[in-house]
Design a protein around this motif. Sequence first.
Motif, PDB file in Angstrom:
ATOM      1  N   GLY A  81     -64.793  92.358  84.147  1.00 15.71           N
ATOM      2  CA  GLY A  81     -65.010  93.171  82.952  1.00 15.71           C
ATOM      3  C   GLY A  81     -63.861  93.008  81.972  1.00 15.71           C
ATOM      4  O   GLY A  81     -64.063  92.850  80.755  1.00 15.71           O
ATOM      5  N   GLU A  82     -62.656  93.013  82.502  1.00 13.05           N
ATOM      6  CA  GLU A  82     -61.471  92.855  81.672  1.00 13.05           C
ATOM      7  C   GLU A  82     -61.487  91.496  80.962  1.00 13.05           C
ATOM      8  O   GLU A  82     -61.178  91.382  79.778  1.00 13.05           O
ATOM      9  N   ILE A  83     -61.877  90.475  81.716  1.00 14.89           N
ATOM     10  CA  ILE A  83     -61.926  89.121  81.151  1.00 14.89           C
ATOM     11  C   ILE A  83     -63.015  89.017  80.082  1.00 14.89           C
ATOM     12  O   ILE A  83     -62.780  88.473  78.993  1.00 14.89           O
ATOM     13  N   ARG A  84     -64.181  89.561  80.375  1.00 16.04           N
ATOM     14  CA  ARG A  84     -65.277  89.539  79.398  1.00 16.04           C
ATOM     15  C   ARG A  84     -64.890  90.281  78.123  1.00 16.04           C
ATOM     16  O   ARG A  84     -65.252  89.873  77.028  1.00 16.04           O
ATOM     17  N   ASN A  85     -64.142  91.381  78.289  1.00 15.15           N
ATOM     18  CA  ASN A  85     -63.709  92.149  77.116  1.00 15.15           C
ATOM     19  C   ASN A  85     -62.772  91.369  76.212  1.00 15.15           C
ATOM     20  O   ASN A  85     -62.645  91.688  75.032  1.00 15.15           O
ATOM     21  N   LEU A  86     -62.122  90.380  76.770  1.00 17.99           N
ATOM     22  CA  LEU A  86     -61.272  89.524  75.939  1.00 17.99           C
ATOM     23  C   LEU A  86     -62.116  88.551  75.119  1.00 17.99           C
ATOM     24  O   LEU A  86     -61.608  87.862  74.239  1.00 17.99           O
ATOM     25  N   GLY A  87     -63.398  88.456  75.456  1.00 15.62           N
ATOM     26  CA  GLY A  87     -64.277  87.537  74.729  1.00 15.62           C
ATOM     27  C   GLY A  87     -64.489  86.215  75.443  1.00 15.62           C
ATOM     28  O   GLY A  87     -65.083  85.280  74.907  1.00 15.62           O
ATOM     29  N   ILE A  88     -64.006  86.157  76.677  1.00 19.28           N
ATOM     30  CA  ILE A  88     -64.117  84.932  77.481  1.00 19.28           C
ATOM     31  C   ILE A  88     -65.432  84.967  78.266  1.00 19.28           C
ATOM     32  O   ILE A  88     -65.854  86.027  78.718  1.00 19.28           O
ATOM     33  N   GLY A  89     -66.061  83.810  78.410  1.00 20.99           N
ATOM     34  CA  GLY A  89     -67.305  83.726  79.172  1.00 20.99           C
ATOM     35  C   GLY A  89     -67.055  83.626  80.667  1.00 20.99           C
ATOM     36  O   GLY A  89     -66.008  83.141  81.098  1.00 20.99           O
ATOM     37  N   ILE A  90     -68.026  84.095  81.444  1.00 25.89           N
ATOM     38  CA  ILE A  90     -67.944  83.968  82.902  1.00 25.89           C
ATOM     39  C   ILE A  90     -69.223  83.315  83.422  1.00 25.89           C
ATOM     40  O   ILE A  90     -70.323  83.795  83.176  1.00 25.89           O
ATOM     41  N   SER A  91     -69.051  82.211  84.149  1.00 26.16           N
ATOM     42  CA  SER A  91     -70.195  81.559  84.791  1.00 26.16           C
ATOM     43  C   SER A  91     -70.181  81.835  86.280  1.00 26.16           C
ATOM     44  O   SER A  91     -69.135  81.746  86.918  1.00 26.16           O
ATOM     45  N   LEU A  92     -71.353  82.136  86.814  1.00 18.99           N
ATOM     46  CA  LEU A  92     -71.493  82.216  88.259  1.00 18.99           C
ATOM     47  C   LEU A  92     -71.912  80.826  88.739  1.00 18.99           C
ATOM     48  O   LEU A  92     -73.027  80.376  88.470  1.00 18.99           O
ATOM     49  N   ASP A  93     -70.967  80.158  89.414  1.00 18.35           N
ATOM     50  CA  ASP A  93     -71.126  78.762  89.830  1.00 18.35           C
ATOM     51  C   ASP A  93     -71.886  78.688  91.156  1.00 18.35           C
ATOM     52  O   ASP A  93     -71.915  79.659  91.904  1.00 18.35           O
ATOM     53  N   ASP A  94     -72.481  77.549  91.435  1.00 23.65           N
ATOM     54  CA  ASP A  94     -73.188  77.319  92.704  1.00 23.65           C
ATOM     55  C   ASP A  94     -74.204  78.422  92.967  1.00 23.65           C
ATOM     56  O   ASP A  94     -74.365  78.868  94.108  1.00 23.65           O
ATOM     57  N   PHE A  95     -74.871  78.879  91.904  1.00 20.51           N
ATOM     58  CA  PHE A  95     -75.759  80.032  92.044  1.00 20.51           C
ATOM     59  C   PHE A  95     -76.876  79.770  93.051  1.00 20.51           C
ATOM     60  O   PHE A  95     -77.519  78.722  93.026  1.00 20.51           O
ATOM     61  N   GLY A  96     -77.091  80.762  93.927  1.00 18.44           N
ATOM     62  CA  GLY A  96     -78.173  80.668  94.898  1.00 18.44           C
ATOM     63  C   GLY A  96     -77.703  80.285  96.286  1.00 18.44           C
ATOM     64  O   GLY A  96     -78.475  80.321  97.239  1.00 18.44           O
ATOM     65  N   THR A  97     -76.437  79.924  96.416  1.00 19.76           N
ATOM     66  CA  THR A  97     -75.942  79.486  97.728  1.00 19.76           C
ATOM     67  C   THR A  97     -75.274  80.617  98.496  1.00 19.76           C
ATOM     68  O   THR A  97     -74.972  80.478  99.672  1.00 19.76           O
ATOM     69  N   GLY A  98     -75.006  81.748  97.827  1.00 14.88           N
ATOM     70  CA  GLY A  98     -74.294  82.844  98.494  1.00 14.88           C
ATOM     71  C   GLY A  98     -75.240  83.752  99.262  1.00 14.88           C
ATOM     72  O   GLY A  98     -76.435  83.478  99.364  1.00 14.88           O
ATOM     73  N   TYR A  99     -74.692  84.825  99.788  1.00  9.76           N
ATOM     74  CA  TYR A  99     -75.493  85.727 100.606  1.00  9.76           C
ATOM     75  C   TYR A  99     -76.312  86.712  99.794  1.00  9.76           C
ATOM     76  O   TYR A  99     -77.348  87.160 100.221  1.00  9.76           O
ATOM     77  N   SER A 100     -75.805  87.085  98.627  1.00  5.84           N
ATOM     78  CA  SER A 100     -76.518  88.120  97.877  1.00  5.84           C
ATOM     79  C   SER A 100     -76.444  87.849  96.389  1.00  5.84           C
ATOM     80  O   SER A 100     -75.972  88.667  95.607  1.00  5.84           O
TER      81      SER A 100
END
Length: 277
Positions: A167-186
């Motif tokens: 949240g803090e990072i997004r508030n700075l205006g920086i993007g966040i990608s969730l990498d390797d999507f679909g390989t995790g548990y949830s």
Amino acid sequence: AKKKGRNSYFFYNEELHRWLLNKIRIENELPGALANDQLELFYQPQIRPEDGLLVGVEALVRWRHPKNGLMLPKQFIPVAEETGLIGEIGTWVLKEACSRMEAWQSAGGPKIPISVNLSFRQFRDSRLVTFIKNALDSCGLSPQYLNLEITESMMADDMEHSRNVLGEIRNLGIGISLDDFGTGYSSLSYLRNLPINRLKIDRSFISDIEKNKRDQAIVAAIVTMAENLWIEVIAEGIETKEQLATVENCRCRAIQGYYYSRPLSEAEFKRKYLFPS
Ligand code: C2E
Ligand code: CA
Ligand code: CA
Ligand code: CA
């Protein structure tokens, strides 16, 4: 049979021995890699197939080793994670990626974001946000042109903490990608709880997609879901034009993969993608 068993035992032992020696060697040499400027970023384009436009770029670290040649992350990032040196490497990568992008844009290059991979340790470091701010400030890159890639496995043990940091990072205006999507548990609960604005469909869903109806259904569903959540999607690991066509059919609008390009040195990336003549 006995003899064979014995031989393979020795063989295994020898392999193990070699692996260990190599690991120790890397542990010893890695600090010097930083000090002697042997780390280098390669750049892989992210393309919108519809019109071939460059929409982003991922920075991928390499080690230009004086004896071994160009080494890939899998040959040294795990060791760096273990020894803690990943902190310094990660900080260097952030700085380098930001200052490259700033320089390219100042030279008239496209206004696109650069993606940087974070490691588990970096993500857990309480100084992360400071490091990110420093990387941006020291070169003057606007935060909207930085994107950080995190993986689901990094979130695992502390969702609350993860959410706050992101949240803090997004508030700075920086993007966040969730990498390797679909390989995790949830994967879905991460989507629901974390302030991410892009997801990268893992290559494992792509490698067989032109033949596999299940993978097609999953990718199409991910794209639809992401659209409804106002999250961007990028498919990773597209290697063939059949895969590209299938993924486009699933309405995925951005791709990264060998089909367009492998990760390139800065010089090559500039020539082929940033400032083509
Ligand atoms: P990743 O973040 O999933 O990065 C994508 C990897 O897939 C890259 O490998 C890229 O070269 C490869 N790739 C891209 N397109 C294709 C394709 O069409 N087919 C195939 N088979 N592979 C493709 P690379 O550069 O060897 O990096 C491997 C991993 O190392 C990355 O996976 C990332 O987890 C890690 N890594 C790379 N750079 C950094 C870094 O600066 N910091 C940290 N912490 N990790 C990094
Ligand atoms: Ca990545
Ligand atoms: Ca990935
Ligand atoms: Ca990965």
